[in-house]
Enzyme design. Structure first.
Site, PDB file in Angstrom:
ATOM      1  N   CYS A   1      10.163   9.015  37.165  1.00 31.72           N
ATOM      2  CA  CYS A   1      11.469   8.729  38.177  1.00 31.72           C
ATOM      3  C   CYS A   1      12.063   9.451  37.792  1.00 31.72           C
ATOM      4  CB  CYS A   1      11.844   7.253  37.302  1.00 31.72           C
ATOM      5  SG  CYS A   1      13.268   7.071  37.751  1.00 31.72           S
TER       6      CYS A   1
ATOM      7  N   CYS B   1      17.328   6.400  32.466  1.00 27.92           N
ATOM      8  CA  CYS B   1      17.479   5.871  32.124  1.00 27.92           C
ATOM      9  C   CYS B   1      16.625   5.456  30.219  1.00 27.92           C
ATOM     10  CB  CYS B   1      17.577   4.106  33.025  1.00 27.92           C
ATOM     11  SG  CYS B   1      17.621   4.160  33.792  1.00 27.92           S
TER      12      CYS B   1
ATOM     13  N   CYS C   1      14.039   3.257  29.500  1.00 26.53           N
ATOM     14  CA  CYS C   1      12.791   3.108  30.678  1.00 26.53           C
ATOM     15  C   CYS C   1      10.994   3.615  30.462  1.00 26.53           C
ATOM     16  CB  CYS C   1      13.254   3.386  32.045  1.00 26.53           C
ATOM     17  SG  CYS C   1      11.904   3.315  33.079  1.00 26.53           S
TER      18      CYS C   1
ATOM     19  N   CYS D   1       8.379  -9.285  44.426  1.00 22.62           N
ATOM     20  CA  CYS D   1       9.092  -8.124  43.831  1.00 22.62           C
ATOM     21  C   CYS D   1       7.937  -7.288  44.142  1.00 22.62           C
ATOM     22  CB  CYS D   1       9.822  -8.758  41.977  1.00 22.62           C
ATOM     23  SG  CYS D   1      10.007 -10.172  42.038  1.00 22.62           S
TER      24      CYS D   1
ATOM     25  N   CYS E   1      11.552 -10.397  47.380  1.00 23.08           N
ATOM     26  CA  CYS E   1      12.446  -9.059  46.585  1.00 23.08           C
ATOM     27  C   CYS E   1      12.073  -7.758  46.782  1.00 23.08           C
ATOM     28  CB  CYS E   1      13.205  -9.576  45.987  1.00 23.08           C
ATOM     29  SG  CYS E   1      14.393  -9.029  44.688  1.00 23.08           S
TER      30      CYS E   1
ATOM     31  N   CYS F   1      20.479  -9.990  42.930  1.00 14.02           N
ATOM     32  CA  CYS F   1      19.364 -10.743  42.670  1.00 14.02           C
ATOM     33  C   CYS F   1      19.847  -9.045  41.385  1.00 14.02           C
ATOM     34  CB  CYS F   1      18.214 -10.139  42.110  1.00 14.02           C
ATOM     35  SG  CYS F   1      16.941 -10.591  40.238  1.00 14.02           S
TER      36      CYS F   1
ATOM     37  N   ARG G   1      16.028 -16.000  35.562  1.00 15.41           N
ATOM     38  CA  ARG G   1      14.820 -15.457  34.500  1.00 15.41           C
ATOM     39  C   ARG G   1      13.996 -14.952  33.514  1.00 15.41           C
ATOM     40  NH1 ARG G   1      14.541 -12.540  38.597  1.00 15.41           N
ATOM     41  NH2 ARG G   1      14.157 -14.297  40.152  1.00 15.41           N
TER      42      ARG G   1
END
Length: 407
Positions: free
Chosen positions: A65, A69, A72, A109, A142, A202, A272
């Protein structure tokens, strides 16, 4: 406690607690913890009974990626030894999803690392959504693909997506401390785009990154303001090779208080327990089912979770039941309000996780598909400046591998 009685009354009326009340929940003592869980449990049962919704992650594209972040394992410059692979084909993703559905998952998901999808990526995901829905009757889908451009949310909804996940992660005041390549406002914009397109929004948070109680309350109030249907609560998994590798700030008791605070502030939404529950809640996971009405089944994006069969046994042993595909997750007033606002029939909960520019993530290493593994042994607590690598199991099975998932 007068505080808890007040919070229960407000939760049953869907009334927003004051900031001082929310902060007071986080400040309660361990002696009062069971009282806090019992109080928040009354609110949870009012709106969701004893049902537990199961969600299953399929990691469509892992690693590499360009975002930075700090939490991550898929971030730019990460040295975490995770799986890296490009886009799964629709039939591969559908096959991975089927393992979760067979284990009782109601929602799949679909997650992809990256800043956000190109229009070609949206086309690719649209084909995957069709494949998953064709092979798994009644399943909800999702998408969690990162920051959305204009029109992309509408295209995903038109392709059959039910929800879109994109987490705020932390408070606006501290967001710049964990990510430099995009802003808190960028994340808010994507959640609003999804909501406006008629997708179930979400959006959640990651606890344990060194934030203050005030930061936690700020982000949960922001999620209520955004009217997210589903709020995944992730607990940071400090991956070696990431800037937050040594941030071991959570105890099971702290995690329970955070979940209780989220339930009081967001009484009638799908809360969740997402990434990190196995690492930080450990043997206290069954208690957390009294606060949250939704979990992920099996593994996450880049780390292994509790075995799916153990998740199902835990739910049954705690006196809860798995929510069926014929049951509506959200209370009727939220479904009706969403139908009126968006002109659609169902506006339920949502997905959960991912890292680099997207959604939830598993609190340190992303969330993902597949199955499980035996829980890692809990070793003697090391010095505070040492990473707890003994508790972090990197995912080695499921989608993108030659090893079948164990949902």
């Amino acid at each position: 406690m007068n505080l808890l009685n007040t919070l229960v009354d407000k939760g049953l009326r869907r009334e927003l607690p004051t900031r001082e009340e929310a902060l007071a929940v986080l400040a309660t003592s361990d002696d009062d913890l069971l009282d806090v869980v019992a109080a928040a449990g009354k609110v949870r049962r009012q709106w969701f009974g004893r049902r537990v919704k199961l969600n299953y992650l399929v990691n469509l594209k892992s690693g590499l990626c360009p975002e930075d972040c700090s939490y991550c394992s898929q971030r730019l410059g990460s040295k975490a030894e995770i799986l890296k692979y490009t886009w799964l084909k629709p039939d591969e993703a559908s096959e991975a999803a089927a393992a979760g559905v067979a284990g009782g998952a109601k929602r799949v998901c679909l997650v992809a690392s990256g800043r956000g999808p190109t229009d070609r990526d949206v086309d690719r995901v649209a084909q995957t959504i069709a494949a998953v829905k064709e092979a798994n009757e009644g399943v909800e889908v999702c998408a969690c693909l990162g920051l959305l451009s204009d029109g992309q949310a509408e295209r995903l909804r038109g392709a059959g997506a039910d929800a879109y996940n994109h987490n705020l992660n932390t408070s606006e005041a501290t967001y710049g401390d964990i990510t430099k390549t995009h802003t808190y406002a960028d994340r808010v914009d994507t959640v609003q785009k999804a909501h406006s397109a008629g997708l179930s929004a979400c959006s959640g948070l990651i606890a344990g990154m060194g934030e203050s109680d005030e930061d936690l309350v700020d982000v949960v109030y922001a999620l209520r303001e955004l009217d997210a249907d589903s709020v995944p609560v992730n607990f940071l998994i400090p991956f070696e090779g990431t800037p937050l590798a040594k941030e071991w700030n959570l105890t099971p008791q702290r995690c329970l208080r955070i979940l209780a605070m989220v339930r009081f502030v967001c009484p009638d939404v799908e809360v969740r327990i997402a990434g990190g529950r196995e690492v930080h809640l450990r043997s206290m996971q069954p208690l957390a089912l009294n606060l949250a009405n939704s979990i992920f089944l099996g593994d996450y994006l880049t780390s292994e979770g509790q075995a799916g069969k153990d998740d199902l046994a835990m739910i049954a042993d705690a006196g809860f039941e798995v929510e069926g595909t014929d049951q509506v997750t959200l209370p009727k007033h939220r479904v009706d309000a969403a139908a009126t606002a968006a002109g659609c029939g169902s506006h339920e909960g949502a997905c959960g996780s991912h890292e680099g520019g997207c959604g939830s993530h598993e609190a340190g290493g992303g969330c993902g598909p597949c199955g499980s593994a035996e829980p890692a042994p809990v070793a003697e607590t090391p010095a505070s400046n040492e990473a707890r690598t003994d508790l972090v199991a990197v995912r080695r099975r499921g989608a993108g591998t030659d090893l079948a998932p164990n949902a």
